[in-house]
Design an enzyme around this catalytic site. Structure first.
Site, PDB file in Angstrom:
ATOM      1  N   CYS A 133       0.820  -1.123  -0.039  1.00 16.65           N
ATOM      2  CA  CYS A 133       0.212  -0.059  -0.020  1.00 16.65           C
ATOM      3  C   CYS A 133       0.744   1.264   0.037  1.00 16.65           C
ATOM      4  O   CYS A 133       1.423   1.520   1.137  1.00 16.65           O
ATOM      5  CB  CYS A 133      -1.012  -0.033   1.262  1.00 16.65           C
ATOM      6  SG  CYS A 133      -2.034   1.648   1.220  1.00 16.65           S
ATOM      7  N   CYS A 136      -0.132   4.042   2.410  1.00 14.49           N
ATOM      8  CA  CYS A 136       0.204   3.666   3.899  1.00 14.49           C
ATOM      9  C   CYS A 136       1.633   3.736   3.986  1.00 14.49           C
ATOM     10  O   CYS A 136       2.002   4.323   5.139  1.00 14.49           O
ATOM     11  CB  CYS A 136      -0.573   2.285   4.195  1.00 14.49           C
ATOM     12  SG  CYS A 136      -2.220   2.172   3.987  1.00 14.49           S
TER      13      CYS A 136
END
Length: 177
Positions: A133, A136
């Site tokens: 991700c 993230c």
């Protein structure tokens, strides 16, 4: 147990074997403590879902880390498994309206992990790297930089994730999952 594991790795995994020794050690260019390194390794092992790695790293972690840290590592691996899917979608989908919608997902553990938040961020960064991700990864890396961690330390976290992910692949190839 770690040495036995390394001794049993096949010849084609020699680079990973040598890298494992290096990344699980404290480094002069990284301010990560031994406990932080072990915690990151356990979070990564959980994220790989590889039983052999989980058992191997847990045995090391259980001897070095307290119960609240072990629980926080499980929480980081679990909450990031959820968040990484959600925020990877938000990041990759072409319709920007999704970025404006509230997530409506409970994630209180991030604010109150029961341990030093910086350590929780280290674990979250490592798991986010395994789960791919980008949003993230950026968020956790930036939080760690603001908390005073060097880029070398952040790189160390990612190197731990990379090496353990490679070893998880070896386990799959060797049917030792």
């Amino acid at each position: 147990m770690l040495q036995t594991y390394k001794d049993q790795l096949p010849d084609y995994a020699k680079d990973l074997k040598l890298n494992l020794t290096q990344v699980l050690s404290e480094s002069p260019s990284s301010e990560l403590s031994n406990q932080q390194i072990t915690g990151v390794a356990l979070a990564v092992a959980y994220a790989t879902r590889n039983r052999q790695l989980i058992e191997l790293i847990f045995q090391k972690a259980e001897a070095e880390l307290d119960e609240s840290t072990l629980q926080a590592i499980k929480a980081a691996a679990s909450i990031m498994a959820m968040n990484n899917i959600y925020y990877r979608f938000v990041h990759l989908v072409k319709d920007s309206e999704y970025q404006r919608l509230p997530a409506n997902l409970r994630m209180n553990i991030i604010a109150n992990p029961g341990i030093d938040k910086k350590d929780f961020e280290l674990y979250s960064l490592a798991v986010s790297a395994i789960n791919g991700c980008g949003l993230c990864i950026d968020a956790h890396a930036n939080t760690l930089i603001k908390a005073g961690f060097s880029k070398h330390s952040i790189q160390h976290v990612i190197r731990i994730a990379a090496v353990l992910n490679g070893l998880a692949q070896v386990s799959i190839i060797e049917n030792k999952t």
